[in-house]
Each structure stands twice: as structure tokens, then as C-alpha cells.
Design a protein around this motif. Structure first.
Motif, PDB file in Angstrom:
ATOM      1  N   LEU A  73     -12.852 -37.286  15.889  1.00  0.00           N
ATOM      2  CA  LEU A  73     -14.210 -37.003  14.786  1.00  0.00           C
ATOM      3  C   LEU A  73     -13.086 -37.034  13.426  1.00  0.00           C
ATOM      4  N   ARG A  74     -14.300 -37.761  12.056  1.00  0.00           N
ATOM      5  CA  ARG A  74     -13.498 -38.348  11.075  1.00  0.00           C
ATOM      6  C   ARG A  74     -14.513 -38.235  10.449  1.00  0.00           C
ATOM      7  N   ASN A  75     -13.917 -37.140   9.308  1.00  0.00           N
ATOM      8  CA  ASN A  75     -15.125 -36.955   8.230  1.00  0.00           C
ATOM      9  C   ASN A  75     -15.946 -36.213   8.720  1.00  0.00           C
ATOM     10  N   VAL A  76     -16.928 -35.329   9.608  1.00  0.00           N
ATOM     11  CA  VAL A  76     -17.951 -35.155  10.243  1.00  0.00           C
ATOM     12  C   VAL A  76     -18.915 -34.145   9.508  1.00  0.00           C
ATOM     13  N   SER A  77     -19.730 -34.361   9.068  1.00  0.00           N
ATOM     14  CA  SER A  77     -20.696 -33.484   7.958  1.00  0.00           C
ATOM     15  C   SER A  77     -21.664 -33.185   8.386  1.00  0.00           C
ATOM     16  N   LYS A  78     -22.370 -32.423   8.311  1.00  0.00           N
ATOM     17  CA  LYS A  78     -23.547 -32.530   8.898  1.00  0.00           C
ATOM     18  C   LYS A  78     -24.452 -30.651   8.123  1.00  0.00           C
ATOM     19  N   ALA A  79     -25.494 -31.001   7.143  1.00  0.00           N
ATOM     20  CA  ALA A  79     -26.033 -30.189   6.492  1.00  0.00           C
ATOM     21  C   ALA A  79     -27.435 -29.803   7.075  1.00  0.00           C
ATOM     22  N   PHE A  80     -28.017 -29.028   6.895  1.00  0.00           N
ATOM     23  CA  PHE A  80     -29.690 -29.276   7.105  1.00  0.00           C
ATOM     24  C   PHE A  80     -30.263 -28.554   6.349  1.00  0.00           C
ATOM     25  N   THR A  81     -31.116 -29.526   6.393  1.00  0.00           N
ATOM     26  CA  THR A  81     -32.968 -29.288   5.370  1.00  0.00           C
ATOM     27  C   THR A  81     -33.899 -28.861   5.878  1.00  0.00           C
ATOM     28  N   LEU A  82     -33.891 -27.496   5.511  1.00  0.00           N
ATOM     29  CA  LEU A  82     -35.104 -26.680   5.195  1.00  0.00           C
ATOM     30  C   LEU A  82     -36.211 -27.206   4.443  1.00  0.00           C
ATOM     31  N   HIS A  83     -37.080 -27.567   4.711  1.00  0.00           N
ATOM     32  CA  HIS A  83     -38.262 -28.172   3.721  1.00  0.00           C
ATOM     33  C   HIS A  83     -38.915 -27.032   3.332  1.00  0.00           C
ATOM     34  N   ALA A  84     -39.559 -25.972   4.444  1.00  0.00           N
ATOM     35  CA  ALA A  84     -40.519 -25.027   3.659  1.00  0.00           C
ATOM     36  C   ALA A  84     -39.804 -24.199   2.762  1.00  0.00           C
ATOM     37  N   GLN A  85     -38.835 -23.670   2.914  1.00  0.00           N
ATOM     38  CA  GLN A  85     -38.213 -22.593   2.284  1.00  0.00           C
ATOM     39  C   GLN A  85     -37.114 -23.944   0.965  1.00  0.00           C
ATOM     40  N   GLU A  86     -37.193 -25.248   0.961  1.00  0.00           N
ATOM     41  CA  GLU A  86     -36.841 -26.165  -0.047  1.00  0.00           C
ATOM     42  C   GLU A  86     -35.129 -24.979   0.259  1.00  0.00           C
ATOM     43  N   GLN A  87     -34.583 -25.002   1.435  1.00  0.00           N
ATOM     44  CA  GLN A  87     -32.806 -25.216   1.408  1.00  0.00           C
ATOM     45  C   GLN A  87     -32.209 -26.093   1.960  1.00  0.00           C
ATOM     46  N   ARG A  88     -31.116 -26.728   1.711  1.00  0.00           N
ATOM     47  CA  ARG A  88     -30.163 -26.615   2.174  1.00  0.00           C
ATOM     48  C   ARG A  88     -29.037 -25.838   2.740  1.00  0.00           C
TER      49      ARG A  88
END
Ligand SMILES: Nc1ncnc2c1ncn2[C@@H]1O[C@H](COP(=O)(O)OP(=O)(O)OP(=O)(O)O)[C@@H](O)[C@H]1O
Ligand SMILES: Nc1ncnc2c1ncn2[C@@H]1O[C@H](COP(=O)(O)OP(=O)(O)OP(=O)(O)O)[C@@H](O)[C@H]1O
Ligand SMILES: [Mg+2]
Ligand SMILES: [Mg+2]
Ligand SMILES: [Zn+2]
Lengths: 232, 280
Positions: A8-23
Motif C-alpha cells: 500500500l502506498r499513500n492510501v487515503s479514504k474519507a467518507f462523505t455523508l451527504h445528509a449530515q454534510e459531514q466528512r
């Protein structure tokens, strides 16, 4: 030095939760290698991103950035982050196994069928698959009376043994383990440990999360530690 | 990466009810409310749908009522005429000829030899004046098998496979329970050994225990026969259980497509998130 099976090289993940306008950040810039046959554990507090890393590799989560280079038997060197869905499905059938804490199966499928059908997916003939399924269920001491019953009604530990047997029966090249011993008693845990050890002698590469640190130290070659999505 | 031809390829399928107007043809985004044009009332049941189904794969299609799921299957089974688009079956002219430009006679041949469909409503998929055996024989006759003994034997094997009791095979499915009717439809759809099955809400409206038996059957067919399937359902649990990949439909458009577990655990589109999280 052997080429890594997975890097793995520089693997990133963020979840965008649209209803809550959250990341929500899952993990960031994760970089590590797994050598062939190596058994690596991941430690870290709840929410630090351990499961996220496993699910990204299995592609249950869609990677956003980075590379996950895998040396596949069938496809050669491929980037799991960009592999097409058919390739991922083929790898899941043949090369990459995943054991979670939870068993998710089709209702009204007996314990024996659950384990057996995982092996049939790889093209093994029904009688050989059946024999191997029974061998594993026996190894895990799942009472014979339960073999032809539905795991929905099993206890946590019984379910888990079916789950572990299902993932192990394919003899995957890489096995991802997300707290596979969480609801097991000491005796069942020692059974899982014995099986993990025998998989390791067969050359299976493993990446696992275990909340039981003593257990982990007993089975893993080395440990990675995560803090707030970052490997430290 | 893998190179076998898809069993089925659908390319840019659209289906309109109504002739459309300048507004909805050129500026669909603003002209439509849901799938219907504010100006001319034309229903855009499907807009630019594309997908592939690979050998042995189960493709799930989910979406709320009216999103166009049945219309996709209806177009593929020639029950509806698409407004535009192309479809190719590997088993038909090696995937080189568009199904939707085929003549009426060719279409009948394709339908009888290369496709099997289970209708949401068994009344549409079965002739209730015939026995179950005859319903299956009818499909085989259509596929040019006229050997009566062989047909009947095959019908019986299929009905046994779908667990219809022997003593009821010669009676009309009219008197059967919903679950049994669906199982007769499945037996019929399998009779010509098609490379792909089209399943429209096979378990909707059935009791949970009956649903489970139908799902069992589908799972068993998937394992033993290895036929590819398109599985349309608004029930995410059914899709989760059976589909390898899933398409999410809304107002006739594909909003998201991906591995089924990814759609369920890491949905990207706001609409898919709403759909998935509303069930948690
Ligand atoms: N599917 C998801 N959708 C949204 N956020 C998620 C999802 N999966 C994980 N997260 C978030 O990502 C972060 C890391 O979660 P992850 O499950 O990887 O933690 P973990 O280290 O496995 O924790 P635990 O030990 O409790 O299992 C958390 O903040 C979590 O809420
Ligand atoms: N003959 C017709 N004339 C006009 N509109 C139609 C016709 N047939 C279908 N529609 C419309 O096309 C759209 C798609 O319908 P379709 O039956 O494909 O939906 P669906 O996703 O299968 O819904 P459900 O889950 O309720 O079965 C709906 O808005 C429907 O009202
Ligand atoms: Mg976790
Ligand atoms: Mg419908
Ligand atoms: Zn219009």
C-alpha cells in the motif's frame, strides 16, 4: 528479499455523508508492505481506521487516493485501487479472503452449505468441497448436530467458527481478518490460533485485527499501529 | 482484465412514453420533475442506461417504485419497444448484432432460445388455463422442441428441481400459492437453458418463509447452473444476498453502480446513501 505480495502506498479514504454534510476521515496516507507468508497485526484504538484499511483492500470501500499493488497469481501485478469490479470478484473467489466478526449468509443455508459453497465457487467438485467443509467444521468442533442447521440461530462463537471455516476453506493467498476471535471462548480461540498457524506454514499471507493483544502477539510476526487514521 | 465477452451488453437505453418536446429533449435536467416533463407530460422511464452482465454473474437493480427497473427487463424481453439504445447478447450473432434492430421473427427466436423471464406478476408469465407441465412445454415448443415425451420429462425434472409436488404438476398454477407460482415461472424460464435469466421482483408480496424458499432456489440455480441473472428488486436485503454487482436507479437514470457490498457499505451518491441508511 522477496517481492511483497501487497504494498500500500499513500492510501487515503474519507467518507462523505451527504445528509449530515459531514466528512469523516477513515485513514490517511497509509503505506506498508506485506511479504509473502507474513502475518501482520494492526493495533489501535476504536475508530482509528483499522477496519477501513482491510475493507479498502477487499474493495468493500472505494479507495480515493493511493495505490494498492497486489501480486496476483491469476492477473500478475495489479493495483487493487483501480482494478475493475470483475477482477475484484474473481480475486475474492480465488485469492483474497475476508473474515469479519459477523457472518452474513443467505437465510436457510445450513452451516455445512455455507462452508462448502465457498469452496465450490473456486471450481472444486461438490464431493471434495463437502469433505473439506466437514473436515474444517470438525476441526473447529462445531457440534455435528449443528452442521445441517441454519447459522442464523447459532451463538456468536458458533457463527464465528462457521465464518472462519468459510474463509479458510478456499486457502486464499491473502487472508484479511477483522477481529475473528472477538466472541470466542478460550478453547475456540486456541482452535483458531492452531488453524492460523497451519495456514501460515502453508504460506498464507495474513493481515489481522485482534482486540486480544496477547492473542495477536502470539500469532503475528509484527504489528502496525494506527492512530486517528494514520499509521505510526 | 478478464477477456470473455459479456453475456449481455446494454448501451445507452432510453424509453419515453410520449413524444417529448424541445424542453425535455434538450434540457432534461430542468424540464423534468422526477421522470416526467413539466411541459409536455412525457414520461422519461429510462434515460441513457448502460451496463454489462458477465458469465455466471448476478446483476442487481435496485431503486424505488417507478424508477424504471421493470422497463429495463421489459425492453430486453421485447415486451416494450425502447425509444433508443442498443443491446447485444454474446449468444446472438456473437454479440455483433443489436437485438433491438432484429425482425419480429428473430426477436421471437431470441426470446424463446436465449432468454428466460420471471414476471413480477405471475399472471403475465404463466398461462393459467394450462397445467404447470404444459406451461413449460409451451416454452419448449416455442423453442422448436416438439418431442412430447422428452418435453414432458424435462418439464417434470424442472418442476421437481423447483420443488413443485409431483401430484400437482398436472394442475393449473392458478390454484397455487404465490411462491409456487413464482417457482413454476422459474422452472419455465430455465426450460430452454438460456444464458441469462431476467427476474423481476420474484419475491415481492410473498410471505417471509415463502420468500426464503424462492431465494433458496435462485441461489441453488446460481450455484448449480451458473446462469447469469439480472435481479430486479426494491428489497435491498434480497439484492445484498444474491447480487455480485448492483445498479441503483432513480427516475430512469443510473445514479450509482458497483460491487454490491460497496454499494451497501460505502455508498457514494446522496440518493444511494439515503436508500441504504434509511434501512439501517
Ligand atoms: N462505512 C462508513 N461510513 C462512514 N464512516 C465510516 C465508515 N466506516 C468507517 N467509518 C469511519 O471511519 C473511522 C475509522 O473507522 P474504522 O471502522 O476503520 O475503525 P476501527 O479502527 O476498525 O475501529 P474499531 O476498533 O471500533 O472497530 C471512524 O471514524 C468511522 O466512523
Ligand atoms: N405504458 C406506460 N405509459 C406511461 N408511463 C408508463 C407506462 N409504463 C410504465 N410507465 C412509467 O414508467 C416509469 C417506470 O416504470 P417501471 O415499471 O419500470 O418502474 P419500476 O422501477 O419497475 O417500479 P416498481 O418498483 O413499482 O415495479 C414509471 O414512472 C411508470 O409510471
Ligand atoms: Mg473495526
Ligand atoms: Mg417493477
Ligand atoms: Zn417535454
Amino acid at each position: 528479499m522477496n517481492e511483497p505480495v501487497l504494498s500500500l502506498r499513500n492510501v487515503s479514504k474519507a467518507f462523505t455523508l451527504h445528509a449530515q454534510e459531514q466528512r469523516v476521515e477513515g485513514c490517511r496516507d497509509v503505506t506498508f508492505d506485506l511479504a509473502p507468508g507474513e502475518f501482520v497485526g494492526i493495533t489501535g484504538r476504536s475508530g482509528s481506521g483499522k477496519s477501513t484499511v482491510l475493507k479498502l483492500i477487499y474493495r468493500t470501500y472505494l479507495p480515493q487516493a493511493g495505490e494498492m499493488r497486489y501480486a496476483s497469481e491469476a492477473f500478475g501485478s495489479i493495483d487493487l485501487a483501480r482494478a475493475d469490479e470483475r477482477t475484484v470478484l474473481a480475486l475474492r473467489r480465488q485469492e483474497i479472503g475476508y473474515v469479519s466478526q459477523f457472518l452474513r449468509v443467505v437465510p436457510r443455508t445450513t452451516a455445512r452449505e455455507v462452508v462448502e459453497s465457498a469452496m465450490r465457487e473456486t471450481g472444486t467438485d461438490p464431493s471434495a468441497a463437502r469433505a473439506e467443509a466437514e473436515r474444517l467444521l470438525e476441526h473447529f468442533e462445531l457440534p455435528k448436530a449443528l452442521w445441517e442447521s441454519f447459522p442464523q440461530t447459532f451463538s456468536g462463537g458458533e457463527k464465528l467458527r462457521v465464518n472462519v471455516a468459510r474463509a479458510m476453506i478456499k486457502r486464499p493467498r491473502i487472508l484479511l481478518l477483522d477481529e475473528p476471535t472477538a466472541s470466542l471462548d478460550a478453547h475456540s480461540k486456541s482452535k483458531v490460533r492452531a488453524l492460523l498457524a497451519s495456514l501460515k506454514t502453508e504460506g498464507t499471507t495474513m493481515l489481522g485485527i485482534f482486540h486480544d493483544l496477547a492473542f495477536m502477539e502470539g500469532v503475528c510476526d509484527r504489528e502496525l499501529h494506527m492512530e486517528a487514521g494514520i499509521l505510526s | 482484465m478478464t477477456t470473455t465477452l459479456p453475456v449481455l451488453t446494454v448501451d445507452d437505453l432510453s424509453k419515453r412514453y410520449g413524444s417529448g418536446c424541445a424542453a425535455c429533449r434538450d434540457h432534461a435536467e430542468t424540464a423534468l420533475q422526477g421522470n416526467t416533463c413539466r411541459h409536455c407530460g412525457t414520461v422519461h422511464a429510462l434515460s441513457g442506461v448502460s451496463f454489462e452482465v458477465h458469465p455466471g454473474e448476478v446483476l442487481g437493480i435496485v431503486g424505488e417504485s417507478g424508477s424504471g427497473k421493470s422497463t429495463i427487463l421489459n425492453c430486453l424481453y421485447f415486451d416494450e419497444e425502447p425509444t433508443s439504445g442498443h443491446a447485444y447478447l454474446a449468444a446472438y450473432e456473437r454479440g455483433a448484432a443489436d437485438l433491438w434492430t432484429a425482425s419480429g421473427e428473430r426477436r421471437r427466436w431470441i426470446r424463446n432460445h436465449l432468454l428466460g423471464k420471471v414476471y413480477q406478476n405471475p399472471m403475465l408469465g404463466l398461462n393459467m388455463d394450462f397445467s404447470s407441465v404444459a406451461n413449460i412445454a409451451e416454452k419448449m415448443i416455442a423453442a422448436n422442441d416438439r418431442h412430447v415425451g422428452r418435453m414432458e420429462a424435462r418439464a417434470r425434472v424442472l418442476l421437481e428441481h423447483t420443488r413443485i409436488p409431483t401430484h400437482r404438476m398436472k394442475t393449473s398454477p392458478r390454484q397455487f400459492s404465490g411462491g409456487m407460482q413464482q417457482r413454476v415461472q422459474i422452472a419455465k424460464a430455465l426450460s430452454n437453458e438460456p444464458p441469462i435469466l431476467l427476474l423481476d421482483e420474484v419475491t415481492t408480496g410473498l410471505d417471509l418463509s415463502v420468500q426464503a424458499r424462492v431465494l433458496d432456489l435462485i441461489k441453488q440455480i446460481r450455484r448449480d447452473v451458473g446462469v447469469a441473472m439480472i435481479l430486479v428488486s426494491h428489497d435491498l436485503a434480497v439484492i445484498r444476498m444474491l447480487a455480485d454487482r448492483t445498479i441503483v436507479m432513480r427516475d430512469g437514470r443510473q445514479v450509482e453502480a458497483g460491487l454490491t457490498d460497496q454499494i451497501m457499505e460505502d455508498p457514494q451518491h446522496p440518493y444511494t446513501q439515503e436508500l441504504v441508511y434509511s434501512l439501517l
